[in-house]
Design a protein around this motif. Structure first.
Motif, PDB file in Angstrom:
ATOM      1  N   LEU A 192       0.738  -1.229  -0.126  1.00 26.82           N
ATOM      2  CA  LEU A 192      -0.014   0.036   0.046  1.00 26.82           C
ATOM      3  C   LEU A 192       0.808   1.198   0.174  1.00 26.82           C
ATOM      4  CD1 LEU A 192       0.069   1.104   3.289  1.00 26.82           C
ATOM      5  CD2 LEU A 192      -1.551  -0.628   3.659  1.00 26.82           C
ATOM      6  N   VAL A 193       0.251   2.338  -0.551  1.00 24.41           N
ATOM      7  CA  VAL A 193       1.053   3.676  -0.672  1.00 24.41           C
ATOM      8  C   VAL A 193      -0.021   4.603  -0.874  1.00 24.41           C
ATOM      9  CG1 VAL A 193       1.453   3.459  -3.096  1.00 24.41           C
ATOM     10  CG2 VAL A 193       2.991   4.863  -1.864  1.00 24.41           C
ATOM     11  N   GLY A 194       0.227   5.921  -0.584  1.00 27.13           N
ATOM     12  CA  GLY A 194      -0.685   7.134  -0.686  1.00 27.13           C
ATOM     13  C   GLY A 194      -0.572   7.523  -2.210  1.00 27.13           C
ATOM     14  N   ALA A 195      -1.524   8.001  -2.738  1.00 29.67           N
ATOM     15  CA  ALA A 195      -1.562   8.410  -4.142  1.00 29.67           C
ATOM     16  C   ALA A 195      -0.687   9.603  -4.236  1.00 29.67           C
ATOM     17  CB  ALA A 195      -3.072   8.529  -4.388  1.00 29.67           C
ATOM     18  N   GLU A 196      -0.656  10.324  -3.308  1.00 31.85           N
ATOM     19  CA  GLU A 196      -0.162  11.727  -3.122  1.00 31.85           C
ATOM     20  C   GLU A 196       1.458  11.620  -2.626  1.00 31.85           C
ATOM     21  OE1 GLU A 196      -1.372  14.103  -4.360  1.00 31.85           O
ATOM     22  OE2 GLU A 196      -3.271  12.653  -4.692  1.00 31.85           O
ATOM     23  N   ASP A 197       2.064  10.287  -2.540  1.00 30.82           N
ATOM     24  CA  ASP A 197       3.064   9.868  -1.992  1.00 30.82           C
ATOM     25  C   ASP A 197       4.324  10.066  -3.184  1.00 30.82           C
ATOM     26  OD1 ASP A 197       5.373   9.293  -0.527  1.00 30.82           O
ATOM     27  OD2 ASP A 197       4.660   7.455   0.674  1.00 30.82           O
ATOM     28  N   THR A 198       4.542  11.163  -3.679  1.00 30.98           N
ATOM     29  CA  THR A 198       5.141  11.435  -5.001  1.00 30.98           C
ATOM     30  C   THR A 198       6.553  12.274  -4.852  1.00 30.98           C
ATOM     31  OG1 THR A 198       3.635  13.409  -5.353  1.00 30.98           O
ATOM     32  CG2 THR A 198       2.986  11.166  -6.335  1.00 30.98           C
ATOM     33  N   GLN A 199       7.178  12.403  -3.617  1.00 32.78           N
ATOM     34  CA  GLN A 199       8.252  13.288  -3.737  1.00 32.78           C
ATOM     35  C   GLN A 199       9.468  12.272  -4.384  1.00 32.78           C
ATOM     36  OE1 GLN A 199       9.580  14.066   0.365  1.00 32.78           O
ATOM     37  NE2 GLN A 199      11.723  15.124  -0.505  1.00 32.78           N
ATOM     38  N   TRP A 238       6.423  -9.280  -7.743  1.00 30.64           N
ATOM     39  CA  TRP A 238       5.794 -10.184  -6.914  1.00 30.64           C
ATOM     40  C   TRP A 238       4.979 -10.938  -7.735  1.00 30.64           C
ATOM     41  CZ3 TRP A 238       4.667  -8.168  -1.222  1.00 30.64           C
ATOM     42  CH2 TRP A 238       6.077  -8.037  -0.663  1.00 30.64           C
ATOM     43  N   LEU A 239       4.004 -10.222  -8.526  1.00 29.60           N
ATOM     44  CA  LEU A 239       3.169 -10.809  -9.343  1.00 29.60           C
ATOM     45  C   LEU A 239       3.875 -11.728 -10.315  1.00 29.60           C
ATOM     46  CD1 LEU A 239       0.341  -8.373  -9.958  1.00 29.60           C
ATOM     47  CD2 LEU A 239       0.232 -10.067  -8.272  1.00 29.60           C
ATOM     48  N   ASP A 240       4.971 -11.273 -10.912  1.00 27.00           N
ATOM     49  CA  ASP A 240       5.759 -12.045 -11.752  1.00 27.00           C
ATOM     50  C   ASP A 240       6.195 -13.281 -11.281  1.00 27.00           C
ATOM     51  OD1 ASP A 240       5.274 -10.128 -13.952  1.00 27.00           O
ATOM     52  OD2 ASP A 240       7.303  -9.217 -13.550  1.00 27.00           O
ATOM     53  N   HIS A 241       6.551 -13.307 -10.022  1.00 27.44           N
ATOM     54  CA  HIS A 241       7.124 -14.745  -9.162  1.00 27.44           C
ATOM     55  C   HIS A 241       5.951 -15.369  -8.356  1.00 27.44           C
ATOM     56  CE1 HIS A 241      10.847 -12.515  -9.650  1.00 27.44           C
ATOM     57  NE2 HIS A 241      11.288 -13.626  -9.413  1.00 27.44           N
ATOM     58  N   GLY A 242       4.623 -14.980  -8.881  1.00 25.39           N
ATOM     59  CA  GLY A 242       3.612 -15.777  -8.487  1.00 25.39           C
ATOM     60  C   GLY A 242       2.948 -15.792  -7.095  1.00 25.39           C
ATOM     61  N   LEU A 243       3.349 -14.323  -6.378  1.00 30.07           N
ATOM     62  CA  LEU A 243       3.026 -14.204  -4.991  1.00 30.07           C
ATOM     63  C   LEU A 243       1.624 -13.663  -4.982  1.00 30.07           C
ATOM     64  CD1 LEU A 243       6.456 -12.614  -3.704  1.00 30.07           C
ATOM     65  CD2 LEU A 243       5.744 -14.900  -3.983  1.00 30.07           C
ATOM     66  N   PRO A 244       1.031 -14.160  -3.875  1.00 25.27           N
ATOM     67  CA  PRO A 244      -0.509 -13.726  -3.526  1.00 25.27           C
ATOM     68  C   PRO A 244      -0.547 -12.386  -2.941  1.00 25.27           C
ATOM     69  CG  PRO A 244       0.029 -15.148  -2.134  1.00 25.27           C
ATOM     70  CD  PRO A 244       1.135 -15.186  -2.884  1.00 25.27           C
ATOM     71  N   SER A 245      -0.673 -11.284  -3.852  1.00 20.72           N
ATOM     72  CA  SER A 245      -0.423 -10.095  -3.310  1.00 20.72           C
ATOM     73  C   SER A 245      -1.548  -9.137  -4.094  1.00 20.72           C
ATOM     74  CB  SER A 245       0.820  -9.458  -3.955  1.00 20.72           C
ATOM     75  OG  SER A 245       1.205  -8.243  -3.296  1.00 20.72           O
ATOM     76  N   GLU A 246      -2.194  -8.115  -3.331  1.00 23.15           N
ATOM     77  CA  GLU A 246      -2.723  -7.054  -3.777  1.00 23.15           C
ATOM     78  C   GLU A 246      -2.196  -5.727  -3.231  1.00 23.15           C
ATOM     79  OE1 GLU A 246      -5.771  -6.181  -0.193  1.00 23.15           O
ATOM     80  OE2 GLU A 246      -6.053  -8.122  -0.913  1.00 23.15           O
ATOM     81  N   ARG A 247      -2.432  -4.716  -4.148  1.00 24.72           N
ATOM     82  CA  ARG A 247      -2.065  -3.399  -3.977  1.00 24.72           C
ATOM     83  C   ARG A 247      -3.279  -2.276  -3.735  1.00 24.72           C
ATOM     84  NH1 ARG A 247      -0.012   0.623  -7.963  1.00 24.72           N
ATOM     85  NH2 ARG A 247       1.658   2.035  -6.937  1.00 24.72           N
ATOM     86  N   SER A 248      -2.763  -1.567  -2.758  1.00 27.28           N
ATOM     87  CA  SER A 248      -3.788  -0.531  -2.395  1.00 27.28           C
ATOM     88  C   SER A 248      -3.254   0.965  -2.665  1.00 27.28           C
ATOM     89  CB  SER A 248      -4.375  -0.616  -1.048  1.00 27.28           C
ATOM     90  OG  SER A 248      -5.021  -1.814  -0.599  1.00 27.28           O
ATOM     91  N   VAL A 249      -3.890   1.573  -3.453  1.00 31.08           N
ATOM     92  CA  VAL A 249      -3.011   3.264  -3.729  1.00 31.08           C
ATOM     93  C   VAL A 249      -4.093   4.011  -3.149  1.00 31.08           C
ATOM     94  CG1 VAL A 249      -2.512   5.147  -5.480  1.00 31.08           C
ATOM     95  CG2 VAL A 249      -1.866   2.588  -5.988  1.00 31.08           C
ATOM     96  N   LEU A 250      -4.022   4.823  -1.952  1.00 30.75           N
ATOM     97  CA  LEU A 250      -4.935   5.341  -1.133  1.00 30.75           C
ATOM     98  C   LEU A 250      -5.108   6.899  -1.728  1.00 30.75           C
ATOM     99  CD1 LEU A 250      -3.742   3.878   2.187  1.00 30.75           C
ATOM    100  CD2 LEU A 250      -5.507   2.988   0.570  1.00 30.75           C
ATOM    101  N   PRO A 251      -6.112   7.117  -2.088  1.00 35.33           N
ATOM    102  CA  PRO A 251      -6.337   8.678  -2.413  1.00 35.33           C
ATOM    103  C   PRO A 251      -6.316   9.543  -1.434  1.00 35.33           C
ATOM    104  CG  PRO A 251      -8.593   7.432  -2.500  1.00 35.33           C
ATOM    105  CD  PRO A 251      -7.565   6.445  -2.279  1.00 35.33           C
ATOM    106  N   GLY A 252      -5.911  10.831  -1.633  1.00 34.26           N
ATOM    107  CA  GLY A 252      -5.678  11.794  -0.684  1.00 34.26           C
ATOM    108  C   GLY A 252      -4.600  11.578   0.274  1.00 34.26           C
TER     109      GLY A 252
END
Length: 306
Positions: A227-234, A267-281
């Motif tokens: 997970l990561v904030g959508a505004e974490d762009t520095q 991780w997806l390329d290596h078959g790991l069971p992963s999900e990604r959350s990009v959190l707005p604001g």
């Protein structure tokens, strides 16, 4: 098994508390013909920071949910790893409502800045610092909590944000057999499963450094969340003066948002069971991602029972 006989609750009854050992929070005291069960030891100080017995340079705080004290309770364990600011108590406190609702013990370690006397703030992020192995220190703390609670934690959930995210995904590479799930929040640098590049960018020399290589089969059994904030762009790289400078760091992406995506695709390329959350604001704000962490944990617990 601990037997508590003739417990006086208005009348005499027989109560058997089935525990492998008497945990540190349990004390049985006799009052006349009856007996009381009360907490003692570290559980008496629920907000305190405790020195780790295995190495008092390190410490932790914790939360024991009320249900953990119930007879037959089998709580889960969540480790919340702090970032560079060392806000372990803030993470512990933020997770208390979830912990109470889901019978989860929260362990929040503190790995201090400059533990070797050199003001290094980053050692734990890369697992090893001098002779220290921070993964082993965490596992020792888990054993200590198991003793306190009187319940083995063969598997536990691990969450880390920023510097804690550095630690969490590298711990996952080393000890997938100990994890019920892992959440990696917005680390500034990521280690890819890549046998063409050395640590910390890749894993080619992982076994030489740590004594083991990532076990992909074991890792594929661990639910993971990035997970990561959508505004974490520095945009930044570690300059040459920094101990963990890497000349090809920008190949991972220019900022935490891009590096989070790079790691997710790896991780997806290596078959790991992963999900990604990009959190707005949300920018780089660890406490604001807690609801997304709790949602993932609730779904994981419901699905796996762990």
């Amino acid at each position: 098994m601990i037997n508590v006989d003739s417990l006086h609750l208005g009348r005499f009854v027989h109560v058997s508390i089935k525990l492998p050992v008497a945990p540190h929070w349990l004390c049985i005291t006799r009052e006349g013909q009856g007996m009381n069960i009360v907490k003692r030891g570290r559980a008496m100080w629920p907000k305190a920071q405790f020195a780790y017995r295995g190495d008092p340079r390190f410490s932790y705080c914790m939360h024991l949910p009320a249900s953990a004290h119930s007879v037959g309770s089998k709580p889960r364990l969540l480790v919340a790893m702090h970032g560079s600011g060392r806000g372990c108590m803030a993470y512990r406190d933020a997770l208390i409502p979830f912990a109470e609702a889901n019978n989860v013990v929260v362990l929040a370690p503190l790995f201090p800045v400059g533990v070797l006397g050199d003001d290094n703030a980053d050692g734990y992020k890369y697992i090893a610092e001098g002779e220290l192995r921070y993964d082993h220190i965490l596992l020792g703390m888990v054993d200590e909590i198991s003793e306190i609670v009187g319940c083995p934690f063969d598997l536990f959930h691990l969450f880390g944000f920023s510097g804690g995210g550095h630690f969490a995904h590298r711990f996952y590479y080393l000890h997938p057999d100990r994890l019920a799930s892992v959440t990696v929040g917005a680390p500034g640098g990521v280690t890819l499963l890549d046998n063409t590049r050395d640590f910390w960018i890749g894993t080619r020399d992982f076994a030489a450094r740590f004594g083991t290589s990532p076990n992909l089969d074991a890792m594929r059994r661990v639910p993971s969340q990035l997970l990561v904030g959508a505004e974490d762009t520095q945009e930044f790289v570690y300059p040459p003066a920094v101990a963990h400078h890497a000349a090809d760091m920008e190949s991972l992406g220019k900022n935490r948002l891009q590096r989070n995506e790079t790691l997710f695709r790896n991780w997806l390329d290596h078959g790991l069971p992963s999900e990604r959350s990009v959190l707005p604001g949300i920018a780089h704000e660890g406490l604001r991602v807690i609801p997304a962490v709790e949602d993932f944990l609730a779904r994981t617990i419901s699905t796996t029972g762990s």
